[in-house]
Design a protein around this motif. Structure first.
Motif, short mmCIF file in Angstrom:
data_model
loop_
_atom_site.label_atom_id
_atom_site.label_comp_id
_atom_site.label_asym_id
_atom_site.label_seq_id
_atom_site.Cartn_x
_atom_site.Cartn_y
_atom_site.Cartn_z
N GLY A 107 2.33 -6.81 -6.43
CA GLY A 107 1.81 -5.45 -6.52
C GLY A 107 2.95 -4.48 -6.79
O GLY A 107 3.94 -4.83 -7.41
N VAL A 108 2.80 -3.28 -6.28
CA VAL A 108 3.82 -2.25 -6.50
C VAL A 108 4.02 -1.47 -5.19
O VAL A 108 3.06 -1.18 -4.48
CB VAL A 108 3.45 -1.34 -7.68
CG1 VAL A 108 2.23 -0.49 -7.40
CG2 VAL A 108 4.61 -0.48 -8.11
N MET A 109 5.26 -1.19 -4.87
CA MET A 109 5.65 -0.46 -3.67
C MET A 109 5.05 -1.08 -2.40
O MET A 109 4.63 -0.38 -1.48
CB MET A 109 5.25 1.02 -3.79
CG MET A 109 5.99 1.73 -4.89
SD MET A 109 5.66 3.51 -5.01
CE MET A 109 3.91 3.55 -5.37
N GLY A 110 4.99 -2.43 -2.37
CA GLY A 110 4.48 -3.13 -1.20
C GLY A 110 2.97 -3.19 -1.08
O GLY A 110 2.44 -3.70 -0.10
N MET A 111 2.26 -2.68 -2.07
CA MET A 111 0.79 -2.67 -2.04
C MET A 111 0.26 -3.60 -3.13
O MET A 111 0.64 -3.45 -4.29
CB MET A 111 0.25 -1.26 -2.25
CG MET A 111 0.67 -0.30 -1.14
SD MET A 111 0.18 1.40 -1.48
CE MET A 111 1.51 1.90 -2.61
N PRO A 112 -0.63 -4.53 -2.79
CA PRO A 112 -1.15 -5.45 -3.80
C PRO A 112 -2.12 -4.73 -4.75
O PRO A 112 -2.78 -3.77 -4.39
CB PRO A 112 -1.87 -6.51 -2.98
CG PRO A 112 -2.24 -5.83 -1.70
CD PRO A 112 -1.16 -4.80 -1.45
N PHE A 113 -2.17 -5.24 -5.98
CA PHE A 113 -3.14 -4.73 -6.96
C PHE A 113 -4.52 -5.28 -6.66
O PHE A 113 -4.67 -6.42 -6.22
CB PHE A 113 -2.75 -5.16 -8.39
CG PHE A 113 -1.53 -4.49 -8.93
CD1 PHE A 113 -1.41 -3.11 -8.97
CD2 PHE A 113 -0.48 -5.24 -9.44
CE1 PHE A 113 -0.28 -2.50 -9.49
CE2 PHE A 113 0.64 -4.65 -9.97
CZ PHE A 113 0.74 -3.27 -9.99
N ALA B 210 1.90 -7.31 -18.58
CA ALA B 210 2.32 -8.55 -17.92
C ALA B 210 1.15 -9.53 -17.80
O ALA B 210 1.35 -10.74 -17.76
CB ALA B 210 2.89 -8.25 -16.54
N ASN B 211 -0.06 -9.03 -17.76
CA ASN B 211 -1.26 -9.86 -17.67
C ASN B 211 -2.28 -9.41 -18.71
O ASN B 211 -3.38 -8.97 -18.39
CB ASN B 211 -1.87 -9.77 -16.26
CG ASN B 211 -1.04 -10.49 -15.24
OD1 ASN B 211 -0.85 -11.68 -15.33
ND2 ASN B 211 -0.49 -9.74 -14.30
N GLY B 212 -1.93 -9.49 -19.96
CA GLY B 212 -2.81 -9.02 -21.03
C GLY B 212 -2.57 -7.53 -21.23
O GLY B 212 -1.63 -6.95 -20.71
N ASP B 213 -3.44 -6.89 -21.98
CA ASP B 213 -3.31 -5.46 -22.22
C ASP B 213 -4.69 -4.83 -22.14
O ASP B 213 -5.46 -4.87 -23.09
CB ASP B 213 -2.66 -5.21 -23.58
CG ASP B 213 -2.33 -3.74 -23.78
OD1 ASP B 213 -2.75 -2.89 -22.96
OD2 ASP B 213 -1.65 -3.43 -24.77
N ARG B 214 -5.01 -4.26 -21.01
CA ARG B 214 -6.32 -3.64 -20.77
C ARG B 214 -6.60 -2.53 -21.78
O ARG B 214 -7.77 -2.25 -22.06
CB ARG B 214 -6.38 -3.10 -19.35
CG ARG B 214 -7.71 -2.49 -19.01
CD ARG B 214 -8.26 -3.11 -17.78
NE ARG B 214 -9.42 -2.41 -17.28
CZ ARG B 214 -10.62 -2.96 -17.25
NH1 ARG B 214 -10.79 -4.19 -17.67
NH2 ARG B 214 -11.63 -2.29 -16.76
N SER C 32 13.86 -7.69 -12.82
CA SER C 32 12.52 -7.16 -12.99
C SER C 32 11.67 -7.41 -11.76
O SER C 32 11.91 -8.35 -10.99
CB SER C 32 11.84 -7.82 -14.21
OG SER C 32 12.57 -7.54 -15.37
N ILE C 33 10.66 -6.61 -11.59
CA ILE C 33 9.74 -6.75 -10.47
C ILE C 33 8.87 -7.99 -10.64
O ILE C 33 8.57 -8.41 -11.76
CB ILE C 33 8.86 -5.49 -10.34
CG1 ILE C 33 8.04 -5.54 -9.04
CG2 ILE C 33 7.94 -5.34 -11.55
CD1 ILE C 33 7.32 -4.24 -8.73
N ASP C 34 8.48 -8.57 -9.55
CA ASP C 34 7.50 -9.66 -9.53
C ASP C 34 6.13 -9.02 -9.35
O ASP C 34 5.75 -8.62 -8.24
CB ASP C 34 7.82 -10.62 -8.38
CG ASP C 34 6.79 -11.72 -8.23
OD1 ASP C 34 5.83 -11.78 -9.03
OD2 ASP C 34 6.94 -12.52 -7.28
N TRP C 35 5.37 -8.89 -10.44
CA TRP C 35 4.10 -8.17 -10.40
C TRP C 35 3.07 -8.83 -9.50
O TRP C 35 2.11 -8.18 -9.08
CB TRP C 35 3.54 -8.02 -11.81
CG TRP C 35 4.27 -7.00 -12.62
CD1 TRP C 35 4.98 -7.23 -13.75
CD2 TRP C 35 4.37 -5.60 -12.37
NE1 TRP C 35 5.53 -6.06 -14.22
CE2 TRP C 35 5.16 -5.02 -13.38
CE3 TRP C 35 3.87 -4.76 -11.38
CZ2 TRP C 35 5.45 -3.68 -13.45
CZ3 TRP C 35 4.17 -3.41 -11.44
CH2 TRP C 35 4.96 -2.88 -12.47
N SER C 36 3.24 -10.10 -9.17
CA SER C 36 2.26 -10.75 -8.28
C SER C 36 2.28 -10.12 -6.89
O SER C 36 1.35 -10.31 -6.12
CB SER C 36 2.54 -12.25 -8.19
OG SER C 36 3.75 -12.50 -7.50
#
Length: 182
Positions: free
Chosen positions: A154-160, A169-173, A148-152
């Motif tokens: 971000g995605v595709m090399g870009m931070p959230f 993964a961090n609650g449910d907005r 699985s991806i490490d969400w810390s």
């Protein structure tokens, strides 16, 4: 009732059946007991091949769910429905994603898996409400997507810009969204 009235009733019945299927998928993804209970009749039965039982056993199996399954997402496809008075049969295609913690070891850690299949549901209408009376899961395919991806990161090399972009993964907005807090 005339032909137009019968057609309208059938359209509404199919929509309510589909809403029930959607409510259940959302409830299972969030382990939301109220949504799950609102989708099944208390005397319902379920057979997933890997689990078979009455509603109470199913509910205990899904809530709180397996500790090793840290995240799920059920993506629903088309639903084919045949109505017969106060009962109906429905087949719904589903692709279900599961993040599974495989534990320590070389092939351990969290892995992303996906299952393709179909729900065969028998619905009954009681006091004007459609719910599932029985469900059988058919499995058409399965795939292990690996680590699985490490969400810390971000995605595709870009931070959230916010943690909540990583879904559940961090609650449910979406809970805040529908409650008017987002």
């Amino acid at each position: 009732m005339d032909a137009t009235g019968d057609e309208l009733r059938a359209l509404l019945d199919r929509d309510r059946i589909r809403q029930c299927i959607e409510r259940l998928a959302r409830g299972e993804d969030r382990r939301d007991g109220a949504m799950i209970k609102a989708s099944y009749w208390p005397d319902s039965v379920t057979d997933y091949g890997v689990f078979q039982g009455d509603f109470d056993a199913y509910y205990a199996w899904v809530i709180p769910g397996a500790d090793a399954i840290t995240n799920t997402q059920h993506v629903l496809g088309q639903t084919y429905t045949e109505l017969d008075g106060d009962s109906a049969k429905a087949e719904t295609h589903v692709v279900s994603y599961h993040r599974v913690n495989m534990g320590p070891g070389e092939n351990g850690g969290e892995r992303d898996t996906v299952i393709g299949g179909r729900y065969l549901d028998v619905f009954t209408r009681r006091d004007g409400e459609w719910r599932i009376a029985s469900r059988t899961m058919l499995y058409d395919w399965y795939q292990d997507w690996g680590q699985s991806i490490d969400w810390s990161q971000g995605v595709m090399g870009m931070p959230f810009s916010q943690e909540w972009f990583s879904g559940r993964a961090n609650g449910d907005r979406s809970v805040d969204f529908f409650a008017g807090r987002a």
